[in-house]
Scaffold this motif. Structure first.
Motif, mmCIF file in Angstrom:
data_model
loop_
_atom_site.group_PDB
_atom_site.id
_atom_site.type_symbol
_atom_site.label_atom_id
_atom_site.label_comp_id
_atom_site.label_asym_id
_atom_site.label_seq_id
_atom_site.Cartn_x
_atom_site.Cartn_y
_atom_site.Cartn_z
ATOM 1 N N HIS A 154 0.862 -1.185 0.000
ATOM 2 C CA HIS A 154 0.000 0.000 0.000
ATOM 3 C C HIS A 154 0.900 1.237 0.000
ATOM 4 N N PRO A 155 0.528 2.294 -0.734
ATOM 5 C CA PRO A 155 1.364 3.499 -0.786
ATOM 6 C C PRO A 155 1.252 4.403 0.438
ATOM 7 N N SER A 156 0.582 3.964 1.456
ATOM 8 C CA SER A 156 0.385 4.754 2.668
ATOM 9 C C SER A 156 1.704 5.135 3.326
ATOM 10 N N PRO A 157 1.746 6.308 3.941
ATOM 11 C CA PRO A 157 2.933 6.670 4.730
ATOM 12 C C PRO A 157 3.233 5.661 5.840
ATOM 13 N N ARG A 158 2.236 4.885 6.259
ATOM 14 C CA ARG A 158 2.475 3.849 7.274
ATOM 15 C C ARG A 158 3.456 2.795 6.766
ATOM 16 N N ASN A 159 3.650 2.732 5.445
ATOM 17 C CA ASN A 159 4.558 1.750 4.866
ATOM 18 C C ASN A 159 5.929 2.321 4.535
ATOM 19 N N ASN A 160 6.255 3.490 5.061
ATOM 20 C CA ASN A 160 7.580 4.064 4.812
ATOM 21 C C ASN A 160 8.700 3.132 5.267
ATOM 22 N N ILE A 161 8.515 2.468 6.385
ATOM 23 C CA ILE A 161 9.541 1.550 6.888
ATOM 24 C C ILE A 161 9.716 0.396 5.900
ATOM 25 N N TRP A 162 8.599 -0.152 5.393
ATOM 26 C CA TRP A 162 8.685 -1.243 4.423
ATOM 27 C C TRP A 162 9.457 -0.773 3.189
ATOM 28 N N LEU A 163 9.153 0.422 2.706
ATOM 29 C CA LEU A 163 9.823 0.938 1.511
ATOM 30 C C LEU A 163 11.317 1.172 1.754
ATOM 31 N N LYS A 164 11.673 1.607 2.953
ATOM 32 C CA LYS A 164 13.105 1.792 3.273
ATOM 33 C C LYS A 164 13.826 0.448 3.345
ATOM 34 N N ASN A 166 12.956 -2.160 1.645
ATOM 35 C CA ASN A 166 12.825 -2.810 0.345
ATOM 36 C C ASN A 166 12.972 -1.793 -0.782
ATOM 37 N N PRO A 167 14.135 -1.151 -0.889
ATOM 38 C CA PRO A 167 14.311 -0.100 -1.898
ATOM 39 C C PRO A 167 14.211 -0.613 -3.328
ATOM 40 N N TRP A 168 14.340 -1.905 -3.526
ATOM 41 C CA TRP A 168 14.209 -2.503 -4.855
ATOM 42 C C TRP A 168 12.835 -2.228 -5.459
ATOM 43 N N GLU A 170 10.867 0.549 -5.421
ATOM 44 C CA GLU A 170 10.845 1.804 -6.171
ATOM 45 C C GLU A 170 11.940 1.866 -7.235
ATOM 46 N N ALA A 171 13.045 1.143 -7.044
ATOM 47 C CA ALA A 171 14.135 1.155 -8.021
ATOM 48 C C ALA A 171 13.857 0.257 -9.226
ATOM 49 N N GLU A 172 13.193 -0.892 -9.021
ATOM 50 C CA GLU A 172 12.971 -1.858 -10.093
ATOM 51 C C GLU A 172 11.529 -1.952 -10.555
ATOM 52 N N VAL A 173 10.610 -2.062 -9.615
ATOM 53 C CA VAL A 173 9.212 -2.311 -9.964
ATOM 54 C C VAL A 173 8.528 -1.055 -10.485
ATOM 55 N N ALA A 174 8.676 0.063 -9.782
ATOM 56 C CA ALA A 174 7.996 1.296 -10.190
ATOM 57 C C ALA A 174 8.341 1.708 -11.628
#
Length: 187
Positions: A154-164, A166-168, A170-174
């Motif tokens: 989910h793109p929620s700010p609650r998932n900022n930790i998940w995105l940090k 799993n940087p792959w 935004e780097a690969e999938v997006a």
């Protein structure tokens, strides 16, 4: 579509605004985004929408254009908030209407399964992926389902930790998602 609208209204006493992006005249969009609709009647009309539109590579006008995107929640009622975010969709919602509504979208070419409940419905319940996999494991195997379904956090700010962690994503999938969306919208 009136039949589904009537069923959801009688079960959950919804406002017409909650279903305005799925009316009969707009039944041929190219993409579906799956998410609960909040009180404004606009899905992702909060801090999540900038991030999601960035992942898609589209502006706000394109995102809310019902000829381009169908935004289908896992439930037509907002289930409320729990300790760590929104409560799960009501269990009777998706089985009652989801298959029938998706059948009304014959040009559907890409499903963004956003969050664990959409992933479960579109992948695990269809025999794809493994029910034992957590969100990270399923999203990391995105190429197995591509180009028709993309499991996403989910793109929620609650998932900022998940995105940090799993940087792959935004780097690969997006970037792959942006290319696919651009291709679909510019045919």
């Amino acid at each position: 579509m009136a039949r589904i609208d009537a069923i959801t209204h009688s079960h959950f006493r919804l406002r017409r605004a909650d279903t305005k992006h799925t009316d009969q005249q707009n039944k041929h969009p190219y993409l579906a985004i799956l998410r609960c609709v909040h009180a404004s009647g606009l899905p992702f009309d909060d801090a999540s929408d900038d991030r999601l539109r960035s992942w898609l590579g589209v502006d706000r006008d394109a995102f809310y254009d019902p000829q381009k995107f169908a935004i289908l929640p896992m439930g037509f009622c907002y289930p409320g908030t729990g300790k760590s975010g929104d409560l799960p969709p009501r269990p009777e919602c998706a089985p009652l209407w989801r298959g029938r509504l998706l059948a009304e979208l014959p040009k559907l070419e890409l499903v963004l399964a956003i969050g664990q409940y959409a992933i479960r419905w579109h992948l695990h319940d269809q025999g794809l992926g493994s029910r034992r996999d957590n969100l990270t494991q399923t999203v990391s195997r995105w190429r197995e389902f591509w180009p028709h379904v993309l499991p996403m956090p989910h793109p929620s700010p609650r998932n900022n930790i998940w995105l940090k962690r799993n940087p792959w994503f935004e780097a690969e999938v997006a970037p792959e998602l942006q290319r696919r969306v651009h291709l679909l919208l510019n045919r």
